[in-house]
Design a protein around this motif. Structure first.
Motif, PDB file in Angstrom:
ATOM      1  N   GLU A 180       0.840  -1.201   0.000  1.00  0.00           N
ATOM      2  CA  GLU A 180       0.000   0.000   0.000  1.00  0.00           C
ATOM      3  C   GLU A 180       0.885   1.264   0.000  1.00  0.00           C
ATOM      4  N   ILE A 200       2.167   2.048  -3.443  1.00  0.00           N
ATOM      5  CA  ILE A 200       1.190   2.735  -4.303  1.00  0.00           C
ATOM      6  C   ILE A 200       1.155   4.227  -3.967  1.00  0.00           C
ATOM      7  N   GLN A 201       1.124   4.515  -2.671  1.00  0.00           N
ATOM      8  CA  GLN A 201       1.067   5.936  -2.265  1.00  0.00           C
ATOM      9  C   GLN A 201       2.319   6.696  -2.709  1.00  0.00           C
ATOM     10  N   ARG A 209       2.082   7.441  -6.441  1.00  0.00           N
ATOM     11  CA  ARG A 209       1.141   8.525  -6.752  1.00  0.00           C
ATOM     12  C   ARG A 209       1.736   9.879  -6.366  1.00  0.00           C
ATOM     13  N   LYS A 248       2.019   6.493 -12.391  1.00  0.00           N
ATOM     14  CA  LYS A 248       0.869   5.592 -12.393  1.00  0.00           C
ATOM     15  C   LYS A 248       1.342   4.198 -11.994  1.00  0.00           C
ATOM     16  N   PHE A 253      -3.853  -8.398  -3.782  1.00  0.00           N
ATOM     17  CA  PHE A 253      -3.622  -6.951  -3.664  1.00  0.00           C
ATOM     18  C   PHE A 253      -3.558  -6.317  -5.057  1.00  0.00           C
ATOM     19  N   ALA A 254      -2.820  -6.958  -5.947  1.00  0.00           N
ATOM     20  CA  ALA A 254      -2.641  -6.427  -7.303  1.00  0.00           C
ATOM     21  C   ALA A 254      -3.988  -6.299  -8.006  1.00  0.00           C
ATOM     22  N   GLU A 255      -4.785  -7.335  -7.890  1.00  0.00           N
ATOM     23  CA  GLU A 255      -6.088  -7.330  -8.559  1.00  0.00           C
ATOM     24  C   GLU A 255      -6.967  -6.199  -8.023  1.00  0.00           C
ATOM     25  N   ALA A 256      -6.937  -6.014  -6.713  1.00  0.00           N
ATOM     26  CA  ALA A 256      -7.756  -4.961  -6.100  1.00  0.00           C
ATOM     27  C   ALA A 256      -7.309  -3.569  -6.551  1.00  0.00           C
ATOM     28  N   HIS A 257      -6.050  -3.437  -6.992  1.00  0.00           N
ATOM     29  CA  HIS A 257      -5.530  -2.125  -7.372  1.00  0.00           C
ATOM     30  C   HIS A 257      -5.245  -2.004  -8.866  1.00  0.00           C
ATOM     31  N   LEU A 261      -3.289  -3.767 -10.814  1.00  0.00           N
ATOM     32  CA  LEU A 261      -1.887  -3.963 -11.192  1.00  0.00           C
ATOM     33  C   LEU A 261      -1.689  -5.395 -11.707  1.00  0.00           C
TER      34      LEU A 261
END
Ligand code: PLP
Length: 384
Positions: free
Chosen positions: A127, A130-131, A134, A139, A161-165, A167
């Motif tokens: 997580e 990702i932050q 950004r 991206k 995790f990847a699928e939820a975001h 990636l």
């Protein structure tokens, strides 16, 4: 005290590639001779045969050989169209080739921490990756999970995790070829898996080599084209930018012979690692293999007190036992990578590991006497 009673027959190599070669030299000689006879040095019949055997061995639908593990990573990310403005989350504690291929494409590696037991990417740190991406105006596109020292990263959690975001996951399996998780073989984790046949890897050829695996036919076709300069239907029909990423036929011929003894070699590695752990877990932190995983023990890596590591390594060296430090610095601490984003939580476990890790000799041809000698030498070195 037994510490000086045993004398090693000779200094113990970290990896003894000659021992294996002695064992299969006639088969290797014959395999090389066959290539010299047919003369198809580039993309010869051994390439097709080895790729077929790799599919059978791993259970992946598609397997493509290529020139190195680095090319395997590069070709995978080229096929996915990574470029400037894109971020790829990767562990701070890995070999340079992982972030290097991201940077070569103009994308940016974003470093996150690893777990102190598995040495692999810490799922809780993703997580933050990702932050950080950004925040840097990038991206987030993908995660490279590295199977450090021979066991897989936690792919079920990473892929969720990847699928939820939104990636995709690239498995850097350079050190884990042959390992399993949940009964599945390396090559089947991630959207694409990349491995290396560098001589010192668990399955090594006699030069550079690598392979790419996927279950996705379209991706397999694109990667196959990229590997051959972006070719289309024929050699002079160029449909995309590619690379010269082919494995030499001679290396495929060698790998075919080495794959025949690989299962036995993995068993030997597991036996040796088990003996090391039984004999050493009371004196220092020994490697932990996660439940449901099997490791191919690319490295057997202890964690020793940072302030004593050089003395321990020196004592082992004096006893004729070669050790190595993988890796003396987390990647973001390297000059070339210092300007790339790091998760706000930092990479303190990677930093600590780089001061504490010490890898012992590990290869399938270590005799029981050599293992015992190494174990005694480690006891003596740690007890000072
Ligand atoms: C060895 C290695 C690579 C690169 O493989 P080469 O075949 O040497 O190019 C990539 N990633 C990791 C983690 C490695 O250990």
């Amino acid at each position: 005290m037994t510490r000086h009673t045993r004398v090693p027959p000779a200094p113990i190599d970290f990896i003894d590639l000659k021992a294996q070669q002695r064992f299969i030299r006639p088969q290797i000689d014959a395999a090389i001779a066959r290539v010299l006879d047919h003369g198809q040095y580039v993309m010869g019949p051994e390439i097709t045969q080895f790729e077929k055997e790799m599919r059978a061995f791993t259970g992946a639908r598609f397997a493509l050989t290529c020139a190195s593990g680095t090319d395997a990573l590069l070709i995978a990310m080229m096929a996915k169209g990574l470029g400037p403005g894109d971020a790829v989350i990767c562990p701070a504690f890995t070999y340079t080739a992982t972030p290097e291929t991201i940077a070569l494409l103009g994308a940016e590696p974003v470093f996150v921490d690893v777990d102190g037991d598995s040495f692999n990417i810490d799922v809780k740190a993703l997580e933050g990756g990702i932050q950080a991406a950004r925040k840097a105006g990038l991206k987030p596109r993908a995660i490279i999970a590295v199977d450090l020292f021979g066991q897989t990263a936690d792919y079920s959690a990473i892929e969720a995790f990847a699928e939820a975001h939104g990636l995709w996951v690239l498995a850097d399996a350079a050190q884990s070829f042959g390992a399993t998780s949940g009964g599945k073989r390396v090559g089947t984790f991630g959207a694409i898996a990349a491995t290396s046949f560098f001589p010192a890897k668990p399955l090594g050829c006699y030069g550079d080599g690598g392979a790419i695996f996927t279950d996705d036919e379209e991706l397999a076709n694109i990667m196959s084209s990229i590997r051959l300069h972006g070719k289309g239907d024929d050699k002079y029909d160029i449909v995309r930018i590619g690379v010269n990423g082919r494995l030499d036929t001679i290396q495929a011929a060698i790998l075919i012979e080495k794959l025949k003894i690989f299962a036995g070699e993995i068993e030997a590695r597991e036996r040796i690692a088990k003996r090391y752990t039984e004999a050493l877990h009371n004196v220092t932190k020994t490697p932990v293999v996660a439940k449901g995983n099997s490791s191919v023990w690319a490295q057997y890596t202890l964690q020793v007190p940072a302030e004593r590591r050089s003395a321990i390594a020196a004592s082992l060296k004096a006893a004729g036992v070669t050790t190595q430090i993988y890796y003396p610095r987390p990647v973001p601490a390297q000059v070339a990578y210092a300007h790339y984003p790091v998760a706000a939580e930092g990479v303190s476990t990677s930093e600590r590991l780089s001061t504490e890790v010490l890898s012992l000799p590990m290869h399938p041809y270590l005799s029981t006497d050599q293992q015992d000698y190494i174990i005694e030498a480690v006891h003596a070195a740690i007890q000072g």
